[in-house]
Design an enzyme around this catalytic site. Sequence first.
Site, mmCIF file in Angstrom:
data_model
loop_
_atom_site.group_PDB
_atom_site.id
_atom_site.type_symbol
_atom_site.label_atom_id
_atom_site.label_comp_id
_atom_site.label_asym_id
_atom_site.label_seq_id
_atom_site.Cartn_x
_atom_site.Cartn_y
_atom_site.Cartn_z
ATOM 1 N N LYS A 1 46.155 37.227 40.478
ATOM 2 C CA LYS A 1 45.389 36.465 40.067
ATOM 3 C C LYS A 1 44.736 35.962 39.042
ATOM 4 O O LYS A 1 45.050 34.520 39.568
ATOM 5 C CB LYS A 1 44.156 37.496 39.382
ATOM 6 C CG LYS A 1 43.341 38.186 40.299
ATOM 7 C CD LYS A 1 43.052 38.018 42.072
ATOM 8 C CE LYS A 1 42.344 38.880 42.600
ATOM 9 N NZ LYS A 1 41.678 37.987 43.995
ATOM 10 N N TYR B 1 47.600 43.207 39.591
ATOM 11 C CA TYR B 1 46.861 42.598 39.832
ATOM 12 C C TYR B 1 46.222 41.294 38.988
ATOM 13 O O TYR B 1 46.314 40.688 39.829
ATOM 14 C CB TYR B 1 45.337 43.272 40.360
ATOM 15 C CG TYR B 1 44.461 43.091 41.215
ATOM 16 C CD1 TYR B 1 43.797 42.972 41.874
ATOM 17 C CD2 TYR B 1 43.252 42.635 40.045
ATOM 18 C CE1 TYR B 1 42.798 42.427 42.623
ATOM 19 C CE2 TYR B 1 42.349 42.458 40.301
ATOM 20 C CZ TYR B 1 41.950 41.892 41.664
ATOM 21 O OH TYR B 1 40.583 41.473 42.006
#
Length: 297
Positions: free
Chosen positions: A170, A166
Amino acid sequence: MSELGFDGKVAIVTGAGGGLGRQHALLLASRGALVVVNDLGGAVDGTGANVGAAQAVVDEIKAAGGEAVADSNSVATPEGGEAIVKTAVDAFGRVDIVINNAGILRDKTFHNMTPELLDPVIDVHLKGAFNVTKPAWIIMREQGYGRVICTASSAGIFGNFGQTNYGAAKMGLVGFTNVLAVEGAKYNIKANAIAPLAFTRMTEDLLGPIGDKLGPEFVAPLVTYLAHESCEATGRVFSVGGGRVAEVFIGEAKGYFSPDLTPELVAENWATITDREGYAVPASTGEETALFLPFLK
């Protein structure tokens, strides 16, 4: 100050069937934007699909007097991205705003990370932004106007346990946004990123008792401003949550220079290399390169 309106502007909001995306869609529509509410309708980990999530938000918007259409295509493929933009063009004739909000979670400590946990997260967050923004970008360039907002995260900017997949996706969106800002400058296309702190189904197990003060409705005002034609900011990142908004930036220290640099000189001058006084905040690779020029003459 007069109210910021969006009459006639067409906005695509991905992952808008709930949480942050829903609030973005509702606020934009309440200000006159024509909204494509995109949501696959899957679970937090990306599995499953249900068009009802997007349609429910469309029904809310229409009940309040706004205009919106539902779209349940996946952002995770180029074909899905093309289809989402086609939904906007077919319904409203153009695209002015893209809010890349769709996301999934497949958290695991790095030593337990697998391709099955990594690939879908990259596909939805990072490639998803590419897949939706690319066809919209062509339209924005031709019309000489556009606004792109990407949803980054503190997990990428600052790091968070168990989120290598993640966090990497991001922070990739920050780089993506920075390049869009550079390339979009002469076409009046502004691109910015947000790092939200909000209580949603993706964070409900993480925030604990402070979650009540971090509703997703507190994030939508910043996104709405960044999507407005009056906003001149571009290539920037903003932290937002619970009513607080703050710019996040990557700075570069003055540093140390030697034409005869050695590992020993690096060690001896570490304090100078890491001294944060008088830092610069370059807005592009060109500006960062220019920081070297006084030493290289």
